[in-house]
Motif scaffolding. Structure first.
Motif, PDB file in Angstrom:
ATOM      1  N   LEU A  62      16.220  -3.747   1.608  1.00 24.02           N
ATOM      2  CA  LEU A  62      15.525  -3.747   0.317  1.00 24.02           C
ATOM      3  C   LEU A  62      14.736  -2.462   0.145  1.00 24.02           C
ATOM      4  CD1 LEU A  62      14.355  -5.398  -2.212  1.00 24.02           C
ATOM      5  CD2 LEU A  62      12.441  -5.908  -0.691  1.00 24.02           C
ATOM      6  N   ASN A  63      14.861  -1.822  -1.011  1.00 30.25           N
ATOM      7  CA  ASN A  63      13.915  -0.761  -1.355  1.00 30.25           C
ATOM      8  C   ASN A  63      13.126  -1.191  -2.583  1.00 30.25           C
ATOM      9  OD1 ASN A  63      16.599   0.330  -2.842  1.00 30.25           O
ATOM     10  ND2 ASN A  63      14.817   1.099  -3.943  1.00 30.25           N
ATOM     11  N   LEU A  64      11.843  -0.888  -2.570  1.00 28.74           N
ATOM     12  CA  LEU A  64      10.950  -1.435  -3.582  1.00 28.74           C
ATOM     13  C   LEU A  64       9.857  -0.441  -3.941  1.00 28.74           C
ATOM     14  CD1 LEU A  64      10.037  -4.012  -5.190  1.00 28.74           C
ATOM     15  CD2 LEU A  64       8.645  -4.587  -3.205  1.00 28.74           C
ATOM     16  N   LYS A  65       9.714  -0.176  -5.221  1.00 27.46           N
ATOM     17  CA  LYS A  65       8.585   0.605  -5.732  1.00 27.46           C
ATOM     18  C   LYS A  65       7.456  -0.374  -6.005  1.00 27.46           C
ATOM     19  CE  LYS A  65       7.399   3.922  -9.361  1.00 27.46           C
ATOM     20  NZ  LYS A  65       7.925   4.637 -10.559  1.00 27.46           N
ATOM     21  N   VAL A  66       6.380  -0.288  -5.217  1.00 27.97           N
ATOM     22  CA  VAL A  66       5.371  -1.335  -5.182  1.00 27.97           C
ATOM     23  C   VAL A  66       4.349  -1.222  -6.311  1.00 27.97           C
ATOM     24  CG1 VAL A  66       3.527  -2.346  -3.787  1.00 27.97           C
ATOM     25  CG2 VAL A  66       5.637  -1.592  -2.694  1.00 27.97           C
ATOM     26  N   ASN A  67       3.893   0.002  -6.588  1.00 29.20           N
ATOM     27  CA  ASN A  67       2.838   0.206  -7.596  1.00 29.20           C
ATOM     28  C   ASN A  67       1.591  -0.627  -7.297  1.00 29.20           C
ATOM     29  OD1 ASN A  67       4.346   2.055  -9.059  1.00 29.20           O
ATOM     30  ND2 ASN A  67       5.218   0.507 -10.409  1.00 29.20           N
ATOM     31  N   ASN A  68       1.022  -0.397  -6.108  1.00 25.65           N
ATOM     32  CA  ASN A  68      -0.229  -1.021  -5.678  1.00 25.65           C
ATOM     33  C   ASN A  68       0.034  -2.188  -4.725  1.00 25.65           C
ATOM     34  OD1 ASN A  68      -2.753  -2.201  -5.290  1.00 25.65           O
ATOM     35  ND2 ASN A  68      -3.426  -1.795  -7.383  1.00 25.65           N
ATOM     36  N   PHE A  69      -0.031  -1.906  -3.431  1.00 33.96           N
ATOM     37  CA  PHE A  69       0.251  -2.920  -2.419  1.00 33.96           C
ATOM     38  C   PHE A  69      -0.730  -4.085  -2.492  1.00 33.96           C
ATOM     39  CE2 PHE A  69       0.303  -4.940   1.680  1.00 33.96           C
ATOM     40  CZ  PHE A  69       1.619  -4.863   2.088  1.00 33.96           C
ATOM     41  N   LYS A  70      -2.001  -3.788  -2.645  1.00 30.66           N
ATOM     42  CA  LYS A  70      -3.020  -4.845  -2.642  1.00 30.66           C
ATOM     43  C   LYS A  70      -2.792  -5.840  -3.779  1.00 30.66           C
ATOM     44  CE  LYS A  70      -6.620  -1.959  -0.553  1.00 30.66           C
ATOM     45  NZ  LYS A  70      -7.929  -1.297  -0.775  1.00 30.66           N
ATOM     46  N   ALA A  71      -2.433  -5.338  -4.953  1.00 25.75           N
ATOM     47  CA  ALA A  71      -2.242  -6.217  -6.111  1.00 25.75           C
ATOM     48  C   ALA A  71      -1.002  -7.084  -5.981  1.00 25.75           C
ATOM     49  CB  ALA A  71      -2.155  -5.381  -7.387  1.00 25.75           C
ATOM     50  N   ASN A  72      -0.065  -6.670  -5.138  1.00 25.84           N
ATOM     51  CA  ASN A  72       1.208  -7.382  -5.008  1.00 25.84           C
ATOM     52  C   ASN A  72       1.419  -7.993  -3.633  1.00 25.84           C
ATOM     53  OD1 ASN A  72       2.756  -6.869  -7.615  1.00 25.84           O
ATOM     54  ND2 ASN A  72       2.141  -4.797  -7.066  1.00 25.84           N
ATOM     55  N   SER A  73       0.366  -8.144  -2.853  1.00 25.30           N
ATOM     56  CA  SER A  73       0.516  -8.523  -1.454  1.00 25.30           C
ATOM     57  C   SER A  73       1.174  -9.902  -1.264  1.00 25.30           C
ATOM     58  CB  SER A  73      -0.842  -8.496  -0.747  1.00 25.30           C
ATOM     59  OG  SER A  73      -1.749  -9.383  -1.369  1.00 25.30           O
TER      60      SER A  73
ATOM     61  N   TYR B 168       3.347 -11.462  -3.286  1.00 27.02           N
ATOM     62  CA  TYR B 168       4.767 -11.293  -3.603  1.00 27.02           C
ATOM     63  C   TYR B 168       5.480 -10.549  -2.469  1.00 27.02           C
ATOM     64  CZ  TYR B 168       8.878  -9.187  -5.824  1.00 27.02           C
ATOM     65  OH  TYR B 168      10.142  -8.756  -6.107  1.00 27.02           O
ATOM     66  N   LEU B 169       4.832  -9.504  -1.953  1.00 32.85           N
ATOM     67  CA  LEU B 169       5.430  -8.718  -0.884  1.00 32.85           C
ATOM     68  C   LEU B 169       5.602  -9.537   0.389  1.00 32.85           C
ATOM     69  CD1 LEU B 169       3.471  -5.417  -1.514  1.00 32.85           C
ATOM     70  CD2 LEU B 169       5.945  -5.699  -1.709  1.00 32.85           C
ATOM     71  N   LYS B 170       4.653 -10.394   0.676  1.00 29.94           N
ATOM     72  CA  LYS B 170       4.751 -11.245   1.861  1.00 29.94           C
ATOM     73  C   LYS B 170       6.015 -12.089   1.817  1.00 29.94           C
ATOM     74  CE  LYS B 170       2.244 -14.740   4.525  1.00 29.94           C
ATOM     75  NZ  LYS B 170       1.022 -15.570   4.610  1.00 29.94           N
ATOM     76  N   GLU B 171       6.357 -12.602   0.650  1.00 26.94           N
ATOM     77  CA  GLU B 171       7.535 -13.444   0.499  1.00 26.94           C
ATOM     78  C   GLU B 171       8.823 -12.656   0.705  1.00 26.94           C
ATOM     79  OE1 GLU B 171       7.223 -15.289  -3.292  1.00 26.94           O
ATOM     80  OE2 GLU B 171       5.347 -16.317  -2.836  1.00 26.94           O
ATOM     81  N   ILE B 172       8.912 -11.462   0.117  1.00 25.15           N
ATOM     82  CA  ILE B 172      10.161 -10.709   0.234  1.00 25.15           C
ATOM     83  C   ILE B 172      10.312 -10.068   1.608  1.00 25.15           C
ATOM     84  CG2 ILE B 172      10.260 -10.274  -2.248  1.00 25.15           C
ATOM     85  CD1 ILE B 172       9.499  -7.371  -1.624  1.00 25.15           C
ATOM     86  N   ILE B 173       9.191  -9.753   2.261  1.00 24.61           N
ATOM     87  CA  ILE B 173       9.256  -9.195   3.606  1.00 24.61           C
ATOM     88  C   ILE B 173       9.876 -10.201   4.568  1.00 24.61           C
ATOM     89  CG2 ILE B 173       7.827  -8.554   5.598  1.00 24.61           C
ATOM     90  CD1 ILE B 173       5.983  -7.115   3.559  1.00 24.61           C
ATOM     91  N   GLU B 174       9.536 -11.462   4.409  1.00 21.38           N
ATOM     92  CA  GLU B 174      10.050 -12.506   5.289  1.00 21.38           C
ATOM     93  C   GLU B 174      11.550 -12.725   5.121  1.00 21.38           C
ATOM     94  OE1 GLU B 174       7.644 -15.855   4.352  1.00 21.38           O
ATOM     95  OE2 GLU B 174       5.910 -15.174   5.526  1.00 21.38           O
ATOM     96  N   SER B 175      12.086 -12.398   3.947  1.00 24.05           N
ATOM     97  CA  SER B 175      13.485 -12.715   3.651  1.00 24.05           C
ATOM     98  C   SER B 175      14.418 -11.502   3.726  1.00 24.05           C
ATOM     99  CB  SER B 175      13.602 -13.362   2.265  1.00 24.05           C
ATOM    100  OG  SER B 175      13.109 -12.491   1.260  1.00 24.05           O
TER     101      SER B 175
END
Length: 227
Positions: A17-28, A30-37
């Motif tokens: 997966l490649n992902l443009k996050v645009n603020n890790f803290k604001a999306n943490s 959501y990111l936790k879910e996709i990191i696991e999968s």
């Protein structure tokens, strides 16, 4: 939650997966879910200082490794936050090494055997929007990527290049990014994965009015032939 742009590829049953996050803290969350999968994740535009690496580590499962490089030093206090790259990878995927080449390019290497390596180049390139300085920067970054691809091909190493190229090779406009990217593809003889397989969506960017395929996965001959 801030809207993000993402592109997922499945290679040898591994999800990349490649992902443009645009603020890790604001999306943490959501990111936790996709990191696991996903097995291999390339993130950019995290907007974190190097000293904030723990913010990423706090949401990682125990089977993930983190490679992180901020684009902001700790003296940066004012203005819009920017940049940053991170790789989050399953720890059981061979021996790994990382090279952060610039604020826009990094290279993750899997040492699969003593005679075989797989390299994944992560990129996020700037928008040009008619700016001559940015166009020069864009062209220079493509040259760096081209050199990396050539070295991998010469060494018969498999290579994937993933990320946000900020260019759509099929877009019929006068966009300078598109023109430079088409030339890059021709000169490197690299293959766009999107041309090999049917895509569920014909775009990776959508602002409600405009659609474009700006995120790409590119492979060289060695990767294309690898089982």
């Amino acid at each position: 939650m801030i809207i993000t742009e993402q592109n997922t590829t499945i290679i040898n049953n591994r999800k990349i997966l490649n992902l443009k996050v645009n603020n890790f803290k604001a999306n943490s969350q959501y990111l936790k879910e996709i990191i696991e999968s996903n097995d291999i994740i390339y993130l950019n535009e995290l907007w974190l200082h190097q000293s904030e690496e723990k913010v990423i580590k706090d949401i990682l499962p125990i089977n993930k490794l983190l490679y992180f490089k901020s684009s902001m030093d700790d003296s940066y206090k004012r203005g819009r936050p920017f940049g940053g790259q991170a790789w989050i990878v399953n720890s059981n995927l061979y021996k790994q090494s990382i090279n952060f080449i610039s604020d826009n390019i990094s290279e993750l290497t899997f040492h699969c055997t003593s005679n075989y390596k797989l390299k994944i180049i992560g990129v996020y390139l700037p928008q040009v929007n008619g700016d001559v300085v940015r166009l020069t920067e864009y062209s220079s970054l493509l040259k760096i990527i081209s050199t990396l691809i050539s070295v991998d091909y010469f060494n018969r190493e498999a290579m994937l290049c993933i990320g946000d190229f900020n260019a759509d090779p099929n877009r019929l406009t006068a966009n300078k990014n598109d023109f430079e990217f088409r030339n890059f593809l021709t000169k490197t003889s690299a293959t766009l994965i999107s041309q090999l397989f049917t895509q569920r969506a014909g775009y990776t960017y959508n602002n409600g009015n405009h659609f474009a395929h700006l995120d790409h996965v590119i492979c060289n001959g060695s990767a294309n032939q690898t089982e």
